[in-house]
Design a protein around this motif. Sequence first.
Motif, PDB file in Angstrom:
ATOM      1  N   CYS A 194       0.783  -1.344  -0.065  1.00  0.00           N
ATOM      2  CA  CYS A 194       0.026  -0.071  -0.163  1.00  0.00           C
ATOM      3  C   CYS A 194       0.846   1.169   0.029  1.00  0.00           C
ATOM      4  CB  CYS A 194      -0.896   0.074   1.188  1.00  0.00           C
ATOM      5  SG  CYS A 194      -2.480  -1.216   1.170  1.00  0.00           S
ATOM      6  N   CYS A 195       2.033   1.322   0.750  1.00  0.00           N
ATOM      7  CA  CYS A 195       2.911   2.444   0.841  1.00  0.00           C
ATOM      8  C   CYS A 195       3.557   2.770  -0.688  1.00  0.00           C
ATOM      9  CB  CYS A 195       3.730   2.011   1.774  1.00  0.00           C
ATOM     10  SG  CYS A 195       3.299   2.138   3.551  1.00  0.00           S
ATOM     11  N   GLY A 196       3.669   1.906  -1.456  1.00  0.00           N
ATOM     12  CA  GLY A 196       4.112   2.087  -2.672  1.00  0.00           C
ATOM     13  C   GLY A 196       3.065   2.423  -3.706  1.00  0.00           C
ATOM     14  N   ARG A 197       1.998   1.867  -3.561  1.00  0.00           N
ATOM     15  CA  ARG A 197       0.982   1.607  -4.586  1.00  0.00           C
ATOM     16  C   ARG A 197       0.135   3.067  -4.339  1.00  0.00           C
ATOM     17  NH1 ARG A 197      -3.757  -2.845  -5.897  1.00  0.00           N
ATOM     18  NH2 ARG A 197      -5.075  -1.512  -7.379  1.00  0.00           N
ATOM     19  N   PHE A 198       0.081   3.456  -3.285  1.00  0.00           N
ATOM     20  CA  PHE A 198      -0.796   4.826  -3.138  1.00  0.00           C
ATOM     21  C   PHE A 198      -0.222   5.826  -2.912  1.00  0.00           C
ATOM     22  CE2 PHE A 198      -3.687   1.147  -1.276  1.00  0.00           C
ATOM     23  CZ  PHE A 198      -4.380   1.184  -2.665  1.00  0.00           C
ATOM     24  N   SER A 199       1.243   5.955  -2.648  1.00  0.00           N
ATOM     25  CA  SER A 199       1.876   7.110  -2.341  1.00  0.00           C
ATOM     26  C   SER A 199       2.295   7.954  -3.330  1.00  0.00           C
ATOM     27  CB  SER A 199       3.228   6.690  -1.539  1.00  0.00           C
ATOM     28  OG  SER A 199       4.097   5.994  -2.280  1.00  0.00           O
ATOM     29  N   ARG A 200       2.333   7.253  -4.497  1.00  0.00           N
ATOM     30  CA  ARG A 200       2.878   8.002  -5.766  1.00  0.00           C
ATOM     31  C   ARG A 200       1.987   9.243  -6.005  1.00  0.00           C
ATOM     32  NH1 ARG A 200       8.006   7.927  -8.195  1.00  0.00           N
ATOM     33  NH2 ARG A 200       7.780   9.706  -9.619  1.00  0.00           N
ATOM     34  N   PRO A 201       0.658   9.174  -6.064  1.00  0.00           N
ATOM     35  CA  PRO A 201      -0.093  10.389  -6.248  1.00  0.00           C
ATOM     36  C   PRO A 201       0.067  11.558  -5.460  1.00  0.00           C
ATOM     37  CG  PRO A 201      -1.401   8.518  -6.826  1.00  0.00           C
ATOM     38  CD  PRO A 201      -0.097   7.843  -6.084  1.00  0.00           C
ATOM     39  N   VAL A 202       0.370  11.089  -4.292  1.00  0.00           N
ATOM     40  CA  VAL A 202       0.589  12.457  -3.272  1.00  0.00           C
ATOM     41  C   VAL A 202       2.011  12.839  -3.418  1.00  0.00           C
ATOM     42  CG1 VAL A 202       0.909  12.660  -0.595  1.00  0.00           C
ATOM     43  CG2 VAL A 202      -0.953  10.994  -1.474  1.00  0.00           C
ATOM     44  N   TYR A 203       2.904  11.989  -3.753  1.00  0.00           N
ATOM     45  CA  TYR A 203       4.389  12.543  -3.937  1.00  0.00           C
ATOM     46  C   TYR A 203       4.481  13.454  -5.061  1.00  0.00           C
ATOM     47  CZ  TYR A 203       9.211  12.459  -5.426  1.00  0.00           C
ATOM     48  OH  TYR A 203      10.584  12.777  -5.787  1.00  0.00           O
ATOM     49  N   ASP A 204       3.313  12.977  -6.247  1.00  0.00           N
ATOM     50  CA  ASP A 204       3.614  13.718  -7.553  1.00  0.00           C
ATOM     51  C   ASP A 204       2.697  15.074  -7.127  1.00  0.00           C
ATOM     52  OD1 ASP A 204       4.934  11.830  -8.837  1.00  0.00           O
ATOM     53  OD2 ASP A 204       3.000  10.772  -9.921  1.00  0.00           O
ATOM     54  N   ALA A 205       1.629  15.026  -6.518  1.00  0.00           N
ATOM     55  CA  ALA A 205       1.048  16.208  -6.364  1.00  0.00           C
ATOM     56  C   ALA A 205       1.868  17.363  -5.475  1.00  0.00           C
ATOM     57  CB  ALA A 205      -0.189  16.134  -5.479  1.00  0.00           C
ATOM     58  N   LEU A 206       2.847  16.816  -4.393  1.00  0.00           N
ATOM     59  CA  LEU A 206       3.451  17.645  -3.715  1.00  0.00           C
ATOM     60  C   LEU A 206       4.788  18.234  -4.516  1.00  0.00           C
ATOM     61  CD1 LEU A 206       2.874  16.034  -0.192  1.00  0.00           C
ATOM     62  CD2 LEU A 206       2.442  18.318  -0.935  1.00  0.00           C
ATOM     63  N   LYS A 207       5.162  17.542  -5.189  1.00  0.00           N
ATOM     64  CA  LYS A 207       6.262  17.963  -6.033  1.00  0.00           C
ATOM     65  C   LYS A 207       6.322  19.080  -7.101  1.00  0.00           C
ATOM     66  CE  LYS A 207       7.066  14.549 -10.021  1.00  0.00           C
ATOM     67  NZ  LYS A 207       7.851  13.499 -10.159  1.00  0.00           N
TER      68      LYS A 207
ATOM     69  N   PRO B 204       7.268  24.475  -5.552  1.00  0.00           N
ATOM     70  CA  PRO B 204       8.899  24.955  -5.356  1.00  0.00           C
ATOM     71  C   PRO B 204       9.145  25.015  -3.932  1.00  0.00           C
ATOM     72  CG  PRO B 204       7.322  26.884  -5.999  1.00  0.00           C
ATOM     73  CD  PRO B 204       6.370  25.579  -5.840  1.00  0.00           C
ATOM     74  N   GLN B 205      10.588  25.072  -3.819  1.00  0.00           N
ATOM     75  CA  GLN B 205      11.078  25.315  -2.639  1.00  0.00           C
ATOM     76  C   GLN B 205      10.520  26.559  -1.929  1.00  0.00           C
ATOM     77  OE1 GLN B 205      14.732  23.802  -1.316  1.00  0.00           O
ATOM     78  NE2 GLN B 205      15.250  23.097  -3.152  1.00  0.00           N
ATOM     79  N   PRO B 206      10.216  26.789  -0.742  1.00  0.00           N
ATOM     80  CA  PRO B 206      10.555  26.234   0.180  1.00  0.00           C
ATOM     81  C   PRO B 206      10.035  24.829   0.695  1.00  0.00           C
ATOM     82  CG  PRO B 206       9.467  27.868   1.200  1.00  0.00           C
ATOM     83  CD  PRO B 206       9.449  28.102  -0.320  1.00  0.00           C
ATOM     84  N   VAL B 207       8.650  24.449  -0.185  1.00  0.00           N
ATOM     85  CA  VAL B 207       8.273  23.165  -0.036  1.00  0.00           C
ATOM     86  C   VAL B 207       9.181  22.304  -0.636  1.00  0.00           C
ATOM     87  CG1 VAL B 207       6.123  21.877  -0.425  1.00  0.00           C
ATOM     88  CG2 VAL B 207       5.956  24.047   0.188  1.00  0.00           C
ATOM     89  N   ARG B 208       9.226  21.037   0.067  1.00  0.00           N
ATOM     90  CA  ARG B 208      10.065  19.683  -0.428  1.00  0.00           C
ATOM     91  C   ARG B 208       9.248  18.398  -0.173  1.00  0.00           C
ATOM     92  NH1 ARG B 208      16.220  20.706   1.878  1.00  0.00           N
ATOM     93  NH2 ARG B 208      15.026  20.333   3.717  1.00  0.00           N
ATOM     94  N   VAL B 209       9.377  17.623  -0.890  1.00  0.00           N
ATOM     95  CA  VAL B 209       8.864  16.435  -0.697  1.00  0.00           C
ATOM     96  C   VAL B 209       9.807  15.329  -0.763  1.00  0.00           C
ATOM     97  CG1 VAL B 209       8.002  16.249  -3.125  1.00  0.00           C
ATOM     98  CG2 VAL B 209       6.844  14.786  -1.365  1.00  0.00           C
ATOM     99  N   TRP B 210       9.737  14.288  -0.011  1.00  0.00           N
ATOM    100  CA  TRP B 210      10.556  13.122   0.100  1.00  0.00           C
ATOM    101  C   TRP B 210      10.127  11.650   0.372  1.00  0.00           C
ATOM    102  CZ3 TRP B 210      15.559  14.599  -0.252  1.00  0.00           C
ATOM    103  CH2 TRP B 210      16.184  16.049   0.293  1.00  0.00           C
ATOM    104  N   ARG B 211      10.495  10.779  -0.728  1.00  0.00           N
ATOM    105  CA  ARG B 211      10.238   9.353  -0.389  1.00  0.00           C
ATOM    106  C   ARG B 211      10.632   8.832   1.042  1.00  0.00           C
ATOM    107  NH1 ARG B 211      11.633   6.892  -5.716  1.00  0.00           N
ATOM    108  NH2 ARG B 211      13.336   8.282  -5.606  1.00  0.00           N
ATOM    109  N   THR B 212      10.100   8.347   1.979  1.00  0.00           N
ATOM    110  CA  THR B 212      10.425   8.049   3.132  1.00  0.00           C
ATOM    111  C   THR B 212      10.084   6.486   3.535  1.00  0.00           C
ATOM    112  OG1 THR B 212       9.851  10.464   3.668  1.00  0.00           O
ATOM    113  CG2 THR B 212      10.189   8.929   5.354  1.00  0.00           C
ATOM    114  N   SER B 213      11.012   6.117   4.261  1.00  0.00           N
ATOM    115  CA  SER B 213      10.708   4.707   4.882  1.00  0.00           C
ATOM    116  C   SER B 213       9.672   4.846   5.982  1.00  0.00           C
ATOM    117  CB  SER B 213      11.923   4.213   5.631  1.00  0.00           C
ATOM    118  OG  SER B 213      12.417   5.251   6.588  1.00  0.00           O
ATOM    119  N   HIS B 214       9.128   3.558   6.452  1.00  0.00           N
ATOM    120  CA  HIS B 214       7.898   3.490   7.209  1.00  0.00           C
ATOM    121  C   HIS B 214       7.750   4.467   8.424  1.00  0.00           C
ATOM    122  CE1 HIS B 214       4.708   1.192   8.931  1.00  0.00           C
ATOM    123  NE2 HIS B 214       5.672   1.044  10.131  1.00  0.00           N
TER     124      HIS B 214
END
Length: 326
Positions: free
Chosen positions: A157-170, A173-183
């Motif tokens: 689930c963390c791989g399948r559902f995280s991508r749209p959230v990551y794409d929306a946040l990226k 521009p800075q100062p907002v940053r988004v990171w793919r993160t471990s559990h």
Amino acid sequence: MTSPQSITACPDVDLCAVFSKRSGENPIGSAPECDRYLIVEVPMPWGRNVLQSKNFPAALLPVLEQAAARSAKGRCLAIAPDPRYSKLGYRRILYFQRPAAQFAIYDKQEFWVPEDLVVPLVQALPTPAALAAFEPYRQLAPTRDFLVCAHAELDICCGRFSRPVYDALKTYPQPVRVWRTSHIGNHRLAPTLIDFPEGRYWGHLEPDTPHHLVQRDVPMTNLRAYYRGWAGLPPLAQIVEGEIFAQLGWSWCDYRQSGQVLSLDDATGDAQVQIDFTSPEGESGSYRATVAVGGTVMTLNNSGKGDFREVKQYRVSELERQSKTA
């Protein structure tokens, strides 16, 4: 109570996040209470335990064990390198720490160091005198960092559902940053993230939710179903804090606060909770409330394993605000 059988008509019902959301599990109170976060840039792939992944600095493990022995309320997370923020041969280290008993945001220290300096830097973090040697690597720009759990090796689930959230946040521009993160905990609430430097957790996110979190352009009540809680408080106090947050709106994020469970009935699970606060204008006071078990729902701990369990759902009553007098 929702039973597993009542949800089996749902496609992907064996995915824990789908089951949790359809069963109506409320995520409030699911953020781990934490005094400090060490966040280390670690190239993927990650193993199920990111600390044992081939790219995690093995020499860092005894340092983390020593820190855990001193205080249990600390976490180490990995973030994946990102072309926008990263450079080959260097690792970024973020360190968020509770600044005081009552606070609104975590203190942040950030360093960008050559790979061979990661362990010495982490060893120096608790000691200002030792940290002075790393000043050339310190990053001073203020940032707002969203850590989106993308640890698919732990649960799909963390791989399948995280991508749209990551794409929306990226897209920001800075100062907002988004990171793919471990559990970050509770993958059944995926997609889930932490918003730093506040340390607020969100889960069960929809495609448009990340934009509202960045812009804060809708009332907090519209986002209440996604709020997991604030890591500066114990879980039962998070439930009360969520109620206050819903009532006061986004301005509540600027209040310094602390919280405690005054009493807990082991038989019923009911608790008396107090949240102490200081407003940006200097008003201080407290909220008191009763947190009671309002029922249970069935949830699924892990995708595809059939490990169902009941989880308590809570309600807040008798919420009262008291201001301190001079």
